[in-house]
Design an enzyme around this catalytic site. Structure first.
Site, PDB file in Angstrom:
ATOM      1  N   ASP A 183       0.851  -1.187   0.000  1.00  0.00           N
ATOM      2  CA  ASP A 183       0.000   0.000   0.000  1.00  0.00           C
ATOM      3  C   ASP A 183       0.894   1.247   0.000  1.00  0.00           C
ATOM      4  O   ASP A 183       0.784   2.115   0.859  1.00  0.00           O
ATOM      5  CB  ASP A 183      -0.946   0.006   1.210  1.00  0.00           C
ATOM      6  CG  ASP A 183      -1.840   1.245   1.213  1.00  0.00           C
ATOM      7  OD1 ASP A 183      -2.016   1.851   0.134  1.00  0.00           O
ATOM      8  OD2 ASP A 183      -2.344   1.623   2.290  1.00  0.00           O
ATOM      9  N   GLN A 239      -3.341  -4.895   6.307  1.00  0.00           N
ATOM     10  CA  GLN A 239      -3.018  -3.752   7.181  1.00  0.00           C
ATOM     11  C   GLN A 239      -3.894  -3.792   8.433  1.00  0.00           C
ATOM     12  O   GLN A 239      -4.855  -3.032   8.545  1.00  0.00           O
ATOM     13  CB  GLN A 239      -3.304  -2.437   6.451  1.00  0.00           C
ATOM     14  CG  GLN A 239      -2.274  -2.072   5.407  1.00  0.00           C
ATOM     15  CD  GLN A 239      -2.752  -0.950   4.513  1.00  0.00           C
ATOM     16  OE1 GLN A 239      -3.828  -1.032   3.936  1.00  0.00           O
ATOM     17  NE2 GLN A 239      -1.973   0.088   4.395  1.00  0.00           N
ATOM     18  N   ARG A 283       2.351  14.297   9.124  1.00  0.00           N
ATOM     19  CA  ARG A 283       0.999  14.136   8.593  1.00  0.00           C
ATOM     20  C   ARG A 283       0.449  12.887   9.271  1.00  0.00           C
ATOM     21  O   ARG A 283       1.071  11.820   9.223  1.00  0.00           O
ATOM     22  CB  ARG A 283       1.022  13.932   7.093  1.00  0.00           C
ATOM     23  CG  ARG A 283      -0.358  13.502   6.523  1.00  0.00           C
ATOM     24  CD  ARG A 283      -0.141  12.843   5.181  1.00  0.00           C
ATOM     25  NE  ARG A 283      -1.333  12.490   4.477  1.00  0.00           N
ATOM     26  CZ  ARG A 283      -1.800  11.236   4.388  1.00  0.00           C
ATOM     27  NH1 ARG A 283      -1.212  10.238   5.019  1.00  0.00           N
ATOM     28  NH2 ARG A 283      -2.857  10.977   3.662  1.00  0.00           N
ATOM     29  N   ASP A 339      -1.749   9.989   9.310  1.00  0.00           N
ATOM     30  CA  ASP A 339      -2.520   9.218   8.330  1.00  0.00           C
ATOM     31  C   ASP A 339      -3.784   8.640   8.968  1.00  0.00           C
ATOM     32  O   ASP A 339      -3.757   8.180  10.108  1.00  0.00           O
ATOM     33  CB  ASP A 339      -1.629   8.069   7.824  1.00  0.00           C
ATOM     34  CG  ASP A 339      -2.331   7.201   6.799  1.00  0.00           C
ATOM     35  OD1 ASP A 339      -2.605   7.708   5.705  1.00  0.00           O
ATOM     36  OD2 ASP A 339      -2.610   6.032   7.116  1.00  0.00           O
ATOM     37  N   LEU A 341      -8.837   5.639  14.737  1.00  0.00           N
ATOM     38  CA  LEU A 341      -8.012   5.020  15.783  1.00  0.00           C
ATOM     39  C   LEU A 341      -8.822   4.129  16.723  1.00  0.00           C
ATOM     40  O   LEU A 341      -8.424   3.013  17.040  1.00  0.00           O
ATOM     41  CB  LEU A 341      -7.264   6.090  16.592  1.00  0.00           C
ATOM     42  CG  LEU A 341      -6.338   7.042  15.808  1.00  0.00           C
ATOM     43  CD1 LEU A 341      -5.526   7.901  16.767  1.00  0.00           C
ATOM     44  CD2 LEU A 341      -5.408   6.282  14.869  1.00  0.00           C
ATOM     45  N   GLU A 395      -4.992  13.907   8.358  1.00  0.00           N
ATOM     46  CA  GLU A 395      -5.690  13.393   7.181  1.00  0.00           C
ATOM     47  C   GLU A 395      -7.024  12.862   7.671  1.00  0.00           C
ATOM     48  O   GLU A 395      -7.116  11.744   8.160  1.00  0.00           O
ATOM     49  CB  GLU A 395      -4.898  12.268   6.506  1.00  0.00           C
ATOM     50  CG  GLU A 395      -5.493  11.917   5.159  1.00  0.00           C
ATOM     51  CD  GLU A 395      -5.642  10.437   4.842  1.00  0.00           C
ATOM     52  OE1 GLU A 395      -6.018  10.110   3.714  1.00  0.00           O
ATOM     53  OE2 GLU A 395      -5.401   9.590   5.727  1.00  0.00           O
ATOM     54  N   HIS A 434      -1.226  11.681  -3.625  1.00  0.00           N
ATOM     55  CA  HIS A 434      -0.829  10.370  -4.136  1.00  0.00           C
ATOM     56  C   HIS A 434      -1.998   9.390  -4.178  1.00  0.00           C
ATOM     57  O   HIS A 434      -1.832   8.253  -4.603  1.00  0.00           O
ATOM     58  CB  HIS A 434       0.288   9.809  -3.248  1.00  0.00           C
ATOM     59  CG  HIS A 434      -0.197   9.564  -1.850  1.00  0.00           C
ATOM     60  ND1 HIS A 434      -0.365  10.591  -0.938  1.00  0.00           N
ATOM     61  CD2 HIS A 434      -0.591   8.435  -1.224  1.00  0.00           C
ATOM     62  CE1 HIS A 434      -0.833  10.088   0.183  1.00  0.00           C
ATOM     63  NE2 HIS A 434      -0.981   8.791   0.044  1.00  0.00           N
ATOM     64  N   ASP A 435      -3.163   9.796  -3.688  1.00  0.00           N
ATOM     65  CA  ASP A 435      -4.341   8.916  -3.692  1.00  0.00           C
ATOM     66  C   ASP A 435      -5.272   9.268  -4.844  1.00  0.00           C
ATOM     67  O   ASP A 435      -5.041  10.225  -5.571  1.00  0.00           O
ATOM     68  CB  ASP A 435      -5.097   9.065  -2.366  1.00  0.00           C
ATOM     69  CG  ASP A 435      -4.352   8.399  -1.225  1.00  0.00           C
ATOM     70  OD1 ASP A 435      -3.668   7.380  -1.467  1.00  0.00           O
ATOM     71  OD2 ASP A 435      -4.445   8.900  -0.093  1.00  0.00           O
TER      72      ASP A 435
HETATM   73  C1  NOJ Z   1      -4.303   7.265   3.468  1.00  0.00           C
HETATM   74  C2  NOJ Z   1      -3.154   7.280   2.523  1.00  0.00           C
HETATM   75  O1  NOJ Z   1      -3.071   8.535   1.920  1.00  0.00           O
HETATM   76  C3  NOJ Z   1      -3.369   6.185   1.521  1.00  0.00           C
HETATM   77  O2  NOJ Z   1      -2.409   6.219   0.502  1.00  0.00           O
HETATM   78  C4  NOJ Z   1      -3.361   4.863   2.240  1.00  0.00           C
HETATM   79  O3  NOJ Z   1      -3.660   3.840   1.325  1.00  0.00           O
HETATM   80  C5  NOJ Z   1      -4.378   4.859   3.380  1.00  0.00           C
HETATM   81  N1  NOJ Z   1      -4.302   6.027   4.186  1.00  0.00           N
HETATM   82  C6  NOJ Z   1      -4.157   3.675   4.278  1.00  0.00           C
HETATM   83  O4  NOJ Z   1      -2.989   3.898   5.011  1.00  0.00           O
END
Ligand code: NOJ
Length: 561
Positions: free
Chosen positions: A76, A184, A214, A216, A221, A258, A325-326
């Site tokens: 990932d 994960q 940042r 994530d 949580l 995020e 990046h997503d």
């Molecule tokens: C957010 C990240 O930006 C993304 O790339 C990732 O796949 C997910 N969180 C899971 O960690």
């Protein structure tokens, strides 16, 4: 190429002495493995990034955000962490990372990295221990259950790949909870040891000298039935403690959330002035509406979401962005808006991923220079700390034929040479292939060519970043909507004690003209920001008429004297 970079003018700004640096900074997300490969193995690395820092400083970037560089099976993109306290050897060594921090700071810039709190890779030794030794010290580090029926109302995030938030572990013979990929597993934040681990991991990196994280996937949580496993009060309580630790032990370092949530829920990650959580939160509510409004040629949705967005507490600030990046996530828009956006922006099934669109900025905006300028000018002038995505400054394309989100993570295009100047490796050995599409081939779209052309998007962006840095209203000013008779025109004021900035943009692909009402500024002098030249003054009746070309916009400064 390197010669051109050597001759670039030096950066004048130094953010190292400003404790509120994150409010005036412009961030740049840089994927280390895609930026520059210094040793010719086909994978970008830390020493490669060091070599390119002068370019970023020249551009006017103030702070870097590095997605995960921890050892990882990379299933990932590195958000599957196998060791939180090390650097993946493919990117270099800890000494390289320390050198990177020093080199960034030497240039008056800041550096932040990702902290993946919510989950680890299933390859992390904690998970391996947890599954093999349920009664051992790590037995309770993850969220185990005998049933997969708990928290059934939690949405699935990776809808393309997963059908449940639970996965069966045949070793421990129990289910484990995962909000993302099944490989994960979510860490169990109900376990105080896990809470402590994350604080200590944060300390480890902060002690190395990074300027923040940042955070994530921060809404996930703690799990609970009542809120679909998101935004649990215990998550906020933990973040308040986390922030208190950062403020007490590492003042001046920042947390960027995020939290892909609706406005009120996203804003909750600022905490309050008395009990703060994150300094910055990505402005997820506004991002998809920028794209919606541009294609709709109508600013209404953008006005509405800004109206619905809470103002952060005193030291907090939104972070505006266009791409990252997503996939361009569409989770937070209505069903009707999502259908419309898929129709506009993802005409080919390959362009969709999960509940979003896996394309870069330039292809999304049909490679229109006007639209790219408009979109950038918007995130640079709305309240918030802008965060740019590597490659968008040169209008890089994507590769929708690559799996998952890899299509927007291809190597940075530096030159028209082999591998776009990213790497000396055999082209087949590259981590991901360079973009060779008809429109965005690295032969034409690259930094070197952009530097040869004074009218390039790259130079345009640099000029706007420079101007933005010279006007404190952008970073610190208030925000006031200025109504317009044209629904395609979006206009607002950024008010500041010294001067006010007027931004007005035409989302239409047609020319139009509008009369703005600025009663508080009757008779005031107006100048254009970027060229600092006189414009027409506001009329004595407080009116200002603006005439726009397609997708054109104004950045104007109104004197207060
Ligand atoms: C957010 C990240 O930006 C993304 O790339 C990732 O796949 C997910 N969180 C899971 O960690």
């Amino acid at each position: 190429m390197m010669n051109i970079l050597k001759n670039l003018p030096k950066r004048e700004r130094n953010l190292m002495t400003d404790p509120l640096w994150y409010r005036t900074a412009v961030f740049y997300e840089v994927m280390v493995r895609a930026f520059h490969d210094s040793d010719g193995d086909g994978i970008g690395d830390l020493r490669g990034l060091i070599k390119r820092l002068d370019y970023l400083a020249w551009l006017g970037v103030d702070a870097l955000w590095l997605p995960p560089i921890y050892p990882s099976p990379l299933r990932d993109g590195g958000y599957d962490v196998a060791d939180y306290r090390a650097i993946d050897p493919r990117y270099g060594t800890m000494a390289d990372f320390e050198e990177l921090i020093a080199e960034v700071h030497k240039r008056g810039m800041r550096i932040t990295i990702d902290l993946v709190m919510n989950h680890s890779s299933d390859q992390h030794p904690w998970f391996q221990a947890s599954r093999t030794d349920p009664d051992g010290p790590y037995g309770d580090y993850y969220v185990w259950s005998d049933t997969d029926q708990k928290w059934a109302n939690a949405r699935i995030i990776f809808t393309d790949h997963e059908t449940s938030n639970w996965a069966w572990d045949s070793v421990r013979e129990q289910f484990y909870w995962h909000r993302f990929y099944h490989h994960q597993p979510d860490l169990n934040f109900e376990n105080p040891k896990v809470q402590q681990e994350m604080m200590d991991i944060a300390r480890f990196w902060l002690e190395k000298g990074i300027d923040g994280f940042r955070l994530d996937a921060v809404p996930y949580l703690f799990e609970d039935d009542s809120n679909g496993g998101e935004n649990d009060p215990r998550t906020h309580e933990y973040l308040r403690r986390f922030r208190a630790m950062v403020d007490a032990e590492f003042p001046g370092r920042v947390l960027l959330a995020e939290a892909n949530q609706p406005p009120e829920e996203a804003a909750a990650y600022f905490g309050t002035e008395e009990e703060p959580e994150c300094h910055l939160c990505f402005h997820f509510p506004v991002m998809p509406r920028i794209f919606y409004s541009i294609k709709a040629q109508d600013a209404t949705k953008l006005r509405e979401i800004l109206h619905a967005t809470p103002v952060p507490p005193a030291k907090g600030q939104w972070s505006t962005f266009l791409r990252n990046h997503d996939e361009l996530t569409l989770e937070m828009v209505t069903d009707q808006e999502r259908r419309q956006m898929f129709e506009w922006y993802a005409p080919h099934p390959q362009m969709k991923a999960n509940v979003g669109i896996r394309r870069r900025l330039a292809p999304l905006l049909d490679n229109s220079r006007h639209a790219m300028e408009l979109a950038h000018a918007l995130i640079l002038s709305l309240p918030g700390t802008p965060c740019l995505y590597y490659g968008d400054e040169i209008g890089m394309g994507d590769n929708v034929w690559l799996p998952d989100r890899d299509g927007v993570r291809t190597p940075m295009q530096w030159t028209p040479d082999r591998n776009a100047g990213f790497s000396r490796a055999d082209p087949g050995a590259l981590n991901l292939p360079v973009v060779q599409s008809l429109l965005h081939h690295y032969n034409g779209v690259n930094v070197e060519s952009s530097l040869m052309q004074p009218t390039s998007l790259l130079f345009w962006l640099r000029r706007f970043l420079t101007s933005r840095a010279q006007h404190p209203a952008f970073a610190d000013g208030g925000y006031a909507d200025v109504p317009s008779s044209e629904s395609s025109v979006f206009s607002f004021l950024r008010t500041h004690p010294e001067e006010s900035v007027l931004v007005a943009m035409n989302f239409s692909t047609n020319q139009c003209s509008t009369l703005l009402d600025l009663p508080d500024f009757a008779g005031r002098t107006v100048k254009t920001i970027v060229s600092n030249t006189p414009f027409q003054d506001v009329g004595d009746d407080g009116k200002l008429r603006l005439t726009f070309g397609p997708h054109s916009f104004y950045w104007l400064v109104i004197a207060h004297d």
